[in-house]
Design an enzyme around this catalytic site. Structure first.
Site, PDB file in Angstrom:
ATOM      1  N   ASP A  94       0.861  -1.187   0.000  1.00 53.57           N
ATOM      2  CA  ASP A  94       0.000   0.000   0.000  1.00 53.57           C
ATOM      3  C   ASP A  94       0.896   1.235   0.000  1.00 53.57           C
ATOM      4  OD1 ASP A  94      -1.673  -2.205   0.743  1.00 53.57           O
ATOM      5  OD2 ASP A  94      -3.116  -0.798   1.600  1.00 53.57           O
ATOM      6  N   LYS A 158      -6.787   3.633  -3.751  1.00 52.69           N
ATOM      7  CA  LYS A 158      -7.198   3.612  -2.342  1.00 52.69           C
ATOM      8  C   LYS A 158      -7.407   5.037  -1.853  1.00 52.69           C
ATOM      9  CE  LYS A 158      -5.269   2.139   2.140  1.00 52.69           C
ATOM     10  NZ  LYS A 158      -4.135   1.425   2.774  1.00 52.69           N
ATOM     11  N   LYS A 187     -10.156   0.478  -3.117  1.00 51.59           N
ATOM     12  CA  LYS A 187     -10.101   0.175  -1.687  1.00 51.59           C
ATOM     13  C   LYS A 187     -10.516   1.402  -0.880  1.00 51.59           C
ATOM     14  CE  LYS A 187      -7.053  -1.086   2.144  1.00 51.59           C
ATOM     15  NZ  LYS A 187      -5.735  -1.620   2.584  1.00 51.59           N
TER      16      LYS A 187
END
Length: 239
Positions: A94, A158, A187
């Protein structure tokens, strides 16, 4: 109902990113993730190797953060972080975009910065989630980032780190889903704290959610499905 327990559990990345978590608490959080059979554990980089060892033989992936939480690391450092994470057993990374460069409109820099991490991860057969930190951005920034992430073949876009001034919103998630190619997943991080909210974001097209209230969310799901709940010590890990 249009979902199974596994459908929901495999949407959750269990977050263990708070800097004050002890090693005992990190171990307990990993065990909780195993018990609930979530998608991944997102853990502080220094503990990633231990996390990967504890998850070996399960269907729960080890994940960590790159350039976290502000995205201001140099591209070379982000790439080196990514390689170290891969070496330590990371399956999903991430990474935070360079927020300053996004706001400055330096899109060439932003694209190369994201691509550097994706190239390292994809060369090893692993995946990348690109964190925008939407609370600091306008819709035009979000749309452009989604376009770039499609071009460099990111696996997810995300919303947030969980450490900015705000987290995922329904409006931002809808925009990200509409602005991203079909092969790029979305996400949500920050703000999904119960099962009804998780179902709402799932309806938008979100496939992953960063959560620390994993036990609470998944026990609510189990109750809805008529399954026995699982007793587990909740961990406070972020998001």
């Amino acid at each position: 109902m249009s979902y199974t327990y596994q459908d929901i559990a495999k949407m959750i990345d269990h977050s263990l990113l708070q800097p004050f978590l002890t090693t005992d608490e990190l171990d307990a959080g990993i065990e909780l993730a195993k018990t609930f059979d979530v998608a991944s554990v997102c853990i502080m980089p220094y503990y990633l190797k231990r996390c990967a060892e504890m998850l070996d033989g399960t269907t729960v992936k080890a994940s960590t953060t790159i350039g976290f939480p502000h995205g201001g690391h140099t591209t070379a450092i982000k790439a080196a972080e990514a390689q170290k994470a891969i070496d330590d057993g990371c399956e999903e990374l991430d990474m935070v975009v360079n927020i300053s460069k996004v706001l400055s409109g330096d899109w060439d820099y932003v694209q190369k910065d994201i691509a550097a991490v994706i190239d390292v991860a994809h060369a090893a057969g692993q995946k990348v989630k690109v964190i925008f930190e939407n609370c600091y951005l306008e819709n035009d920034h979000i749309t452009k980032l989604c376009e770039i992430c499609g071009e460099v073949k990111a696996d997810w876009v995300k919303t947030s780190t969980g450490y900015g001034t705000g987290g995922a919103t329904m409006e931002d998630l809808t925009l990200m889903r509409q602005s991203s190619p079909a092969e790029v997943q979305v996400k949500a991080a920050g703000g999904v704290r119960d099962f009804p909210t998780l179902l709402q974001v799932r309806e938008i097209g979100v496939t992953r959610v960063g959560a620390s209230r994993t036990a609470e969310i998944l026990n609510q799901c189990r109750q809805e499905l008529g399954m026995p709940t699982i007793e587990a010590k909740a961990s406070s890990g972020g998001y």
